[in-house]
Write an enzyme that holds these catalytic residues in place. Sequence first.
Site, PDB file in Angstrom:
ATOM      1  N   GLN A 299      26.707  25.927  17.004  1.00 57.48           N
ATOM      2  CA  GLN A 299      25.500  25.096  16.917  1.00 57.48           C
ATOM      3  C   GLN A 299      25.812  23.859  16.088  1.00 57.48           C
ATOM      4  O   GLN A 299      26.406  23.970  15.017  1.00 57.48           O
ATOM      5  CB  GLN A 299      24.352  25.879  16.255  1.00 57.48           C
ATOM      6  CG  GLN A 299      23.886  27.084  17.046  1.00 57.48           C
ATOM      7  CD  GLN A 299      22.988  26.712  18.213  1.00 57.48           C
ATOM      8  OE1 GLN A 299      22.621  25.549  18.405  1.00 57.48           O
ATOM      9  NE2 GLN A 299      22.657  27.708  19.026  1.00 57.48           N
ATOM     10  N   TYR A 328      24.840  35.171  26.202  1.00 57.33           N
ATOM     11  CA  TYR A 328      25.311  33.793  25.964  1.00 57.33           C
ATOM     12  C   TYR A 328      25.676  33.668  24.482  1.00 57.33           C
ATOM     13  O   TYR A 328      25.203  32.796  23.768  1.00 57.33           O
ATOM     14  CB  TYR A 328      24.248  32.758  26.355  1.00 57.33           C
ATOM     15  CG  TYR A 328      23.708  32.958  27.745  1.00 57.33           C
ATOM     16  CD1 TYR A 328      24.314  32.361  28.839  1.00 57.33           C
ATOM     17  CD2 TYR A 328      22.592  33.764  27.973  1.00 57.33           C
ATOM     18  CE1 TYR A 328      23.814  32.551  30.126  1.00 57.33           C
ATOM     19  CE2 TYR A 328      22.090  33.958  29.254  1.00 57.33           C
ATOM     20  CZ  TYR A 328      22.705  33.345  30.321  1.00 57.33           C
ATOM     21  OH  TYR A 328      22.218  33.533  31.589  1.00 57.33           O
ATOM     22  N   ASP A 398      20.317  33.357  24.662  1.00 58.55           N
ATOM     23  CA  ASP A 398      20.385  31.952  24.210  1.00 58.55           C
ATOM     24  C   ASP A 398      21.180  31.147  25.243  1.00 58.55           C
ATOM     25  O   ASP A 398      22.309  30.727  24.990  1.00 58.55           O
ATOM     26  CB  ASP A 398      21.062  31.922  22.828  1.00 58.55           C
ATOM     27  CG  ASP A 398      21.125  30.524  22.239  1.00 58.55           C
ATOM     28  OD1 ASP A 398      20.513  29.594  22.792  1.00 58.55           O
ATOM     29  OD2 ASP A 398      21.801  30.356  21.204  1.00 58.55           O
ATOM     30  N   CYS A 425      17.280  25.717  24.192  1.00 59.51           N
ATOM     31  CA  CYS A 425      17.306  24.309  23.786  1.00 59.51           C
ATOM     32  C   CYS A 425      16.592  23.453  24.837  1.00 59.51           C
ATOM     33  O   CYS A 425      16.668  22.237  24.788  1.00 59.51           O
ATOM     34  CB  CYS A 425      18.733  23.831  23.575  1.00 59.51           C
ATOM     35  SG  CYS A 425      19.776  24.112  25.000  1.00 59.51           S
TER      36      CYS A 425
HETATM   37  C1  LIG Z   1      23.314  27.491  23.779  1.00 59.03           C
HETATM   38  S1  LIG Z   1      24.895  28.198  23.709  1.00 59.03           S
HETATM   39  C2  LIG Z   1      24.541  29.595  22.695  1.00 59.03           C
HETATM   40  C3  LIG Z   1      25.655  30.084  21.853  1.00 59.03           C
HETATM   41  C4  LIG Z   1      25.346  31.049  20.747  1.00 59.03           C
HETATM   42  N1  LIG Z   1      24.209  31.878  20.983  1.00 59.03           N
HETATM   43  C5  LIG Z   1      25.220  30.314  19.433  1.00 59.03           C
HETATM   44  O1  LIG Z   1      24.129  30.230  18.871  1.00 59.03           O
HETATM   45  O2  LIG Z   1      26.240  29.804  18.946  1.00 59.03           O
HETATM   46  C6  LIG Z   1      25.044  28.860  25.300  1.00 59.03           C
HETATM   47  C7  LIG Z   1      26.345  29.612  25.573  1.00 59.03           C
HETATM   48  O3  LIG Z   1      26.273  30.115  26.893  1.00 59.03           O
HETATM   49  C8  LIG Z   1      27.566  30.072  27.484  1.00 59.03           C
HETATM   50  N2  LIG Z   1      27.333  30.114  28.938  1.00 59.03           N
HETATM   51  C9  LIG Z   1      26.889  29.128  29.725  1.00 59.03           C
HETATM   52  N3  LIG Z   1      26.724  29.548  30.986  1.00 59.03           N
HETATM   53  C10 LIG Z   1      27.095  30.853  31.003  1.00 59.03           C
HETATM   54  C11 LIG Z   1      27.154  31.845  32.017  1.00 59.03           C
HETATM   55  N4  LIG Z   1      26.819  31.559  33.262  1.00 59.03           N
HETATM   56  N5  LIG Z   1      27.553  33.082  31.687  1.00 59.03           N
HETATM   57  C12 LIG Z   1      27.898  33.370  30.407  1.00 59.03           C
HETATM   58  N6  LIG Z   1      27.868  32.475  29.398  1.00 59.03           N
HETATM   59  C13 LIG Z   1      27.478  31.226  29.689  1.00 59.03           C
HETATM   60  C14 LIG Z   1      28.153  28.784  26.936  1.00 59.03           C
HETATM   61  O4  LIG Z   1      29.561  28.816  26.996  1.00 59.03           O
HETATM   62  C15 LIG Z   1      27.605  28.771  25.499  1.00 59.03           C
HETATM   63  O5  LIG Z   1      28.508  29.400  24.612  1.00 59.03           O
END
Ligand SMILES: C[S@@+](CC[C@H](N)C(=O)[O-])C[C@H]1O[C@@H](n2cnc3c(N)ncnc32)[C@H](O)[C@@H]1O
Length: 468
Positions: A299, A328, A398, A425
């Site tokens: 973040q 996620y 998330d 977000c």
């Molecule tokens: C908003 S970030 C949240 C990260 C974590 N919760 C944090 O607070 O640090 C969203 C995460 O989802 C992952 N992501 C995006 N699309 C995805 C998918 N289809 N399957 C699994 N992970 C995914 C991204 O790589 C990213 O790390």
Amino acid sequence: MSRKMKNKVINNLQIERIAAEGKCVAHYEGKVVFVNNVAPGDVVDVRVTRGKNSFMEGEAIVFHELSKERVDPFCSHFGTCGGCKWQHINYELQKSYKRQQVIDQFTRIAKVDTPEVLPIIGSNKTQYYRNKLDFTFSNNRWLTREEINSGETFEKNALGFHIPKMFDKIIDIEHCYLQGGLSNEIRNKLRDFALKESLSFYDIRNQNGLLRNLIIRTTSIGETMVIVQFGEDNPNQIELVMQFLKHNFPSITSLLYIINIKKNETYHDLEVNTYQGKDYIEEKMEDLKFRIGPKSFYQTNSEQAYELYKVAREFAELTGEEIVYDLYTGTGTIANFVAKRAKSVIGIEYVEAAIEDAKLNSKVNGLDNTSFFAGDMKDILNDEFLKNHPKPDVIITDPPRAGMHEDVVNMLLRLEAPKIVYVSCNPATQARDLALLAEKYKIDKIQPVDMFPQTYHVENVVRLTLKS
Ligand SMILES: C[S@@+](CC[C@H](N)C(=O)[O-])C[C@H]1O[C@@H](n2cnc3c(N)ncnc32)[C@H](O)[C@@H]1O
């Protein structure tokens, strides 16, 4: 109305309110007009840039009255740089507009019963709050109208940010108020050095040039990671740049470089070379340490990330007995943050390097009740997975701005976890997903958190409980 309106000027338009994505709304002859870079209360002449049957878009060309809600922007790049579009609106109002965005999206898109949206948790820091910035080198600097009209010749090399909607134009940044620490000094000194040594700045149209991109990441415990991306594999010149950074900035704790001769700037699939120091930086939260590698998401506002995670943990109401899924999970930050209060936590994420960091973060923090899996959520969270793992009591999710894939939402509906904590977000995609989850869940808490002052972005945490 429609296309015929394009380029017409509408005089004395009263700007009424802020709508989604930070655009302001006015009305002209019964039609909505979206205008950028104004504030509610302004009275402006607007040139129409796009005319549709149901709405128009335009730009303000003359300001007749300025809103009382305005404050003086503090950054000299304001208006050209796309970074902090709300600097002209005072912070109290920014917060209330952000909360209103959540209310609006939930009313228009989710169309489900909601409790009152809680007051937004504001950020103590409204400047220098980001821990990561990504600067682009370019041989095609954005020139102001005055510079072009002056007829003089200007330096065309630049190091800064993309001009909104212009992939090949870069604004040269002198001072950025988003990141503290050494960020401004590193960027400016590196640019000066590159100019002095006549090193080539990247030419995005022709896809060549040595210096391509500069990423600076900082942490609250004083660590700094610098990554330089080179667009050419020229060992001597790379050495020159990296030596310069090493000698001039001994406090960089992780000095890395990447050779990227691909068409795009992403480097998930490229080797990262460690020039000096560690290949990660560390962040602290409560008694936890987090390792952040060059390819991992973290973040970008660390202090507010802590506020956000506290809300998620509080909404989860853990007693130590629960199986928690953290979907996620990124580098497992939320998973590790809640682990001590849960029986076990399963984190899922598709960036493999992030999952490796997540596992490492559990190990570093002596947590043995977490497990992490890499893969696309819609593929990994399937019946096979659920046969081999305990069902969740609480799901924390998330997702990225696009929200959850419909298959994932359907899986959550089948899983019937008693509680879901949905961190987002993007309240628009969150509202879309909530409309589907409403089949089995009721929303009982909504808490917006401001992670990005001076922008229209808002983070929002929702708690859902399974209907009985
Ligand atoms: C908003 S970030 C949240 C990260 C974590 N919760 C944090 O607070 O640090 C969203 C995460 O989802 C992952 N992501 C995006 N699309 C995805 C998918 N289809 N399957 C699994 N992970 C995914 C991204 O790589 C990213 O790390």
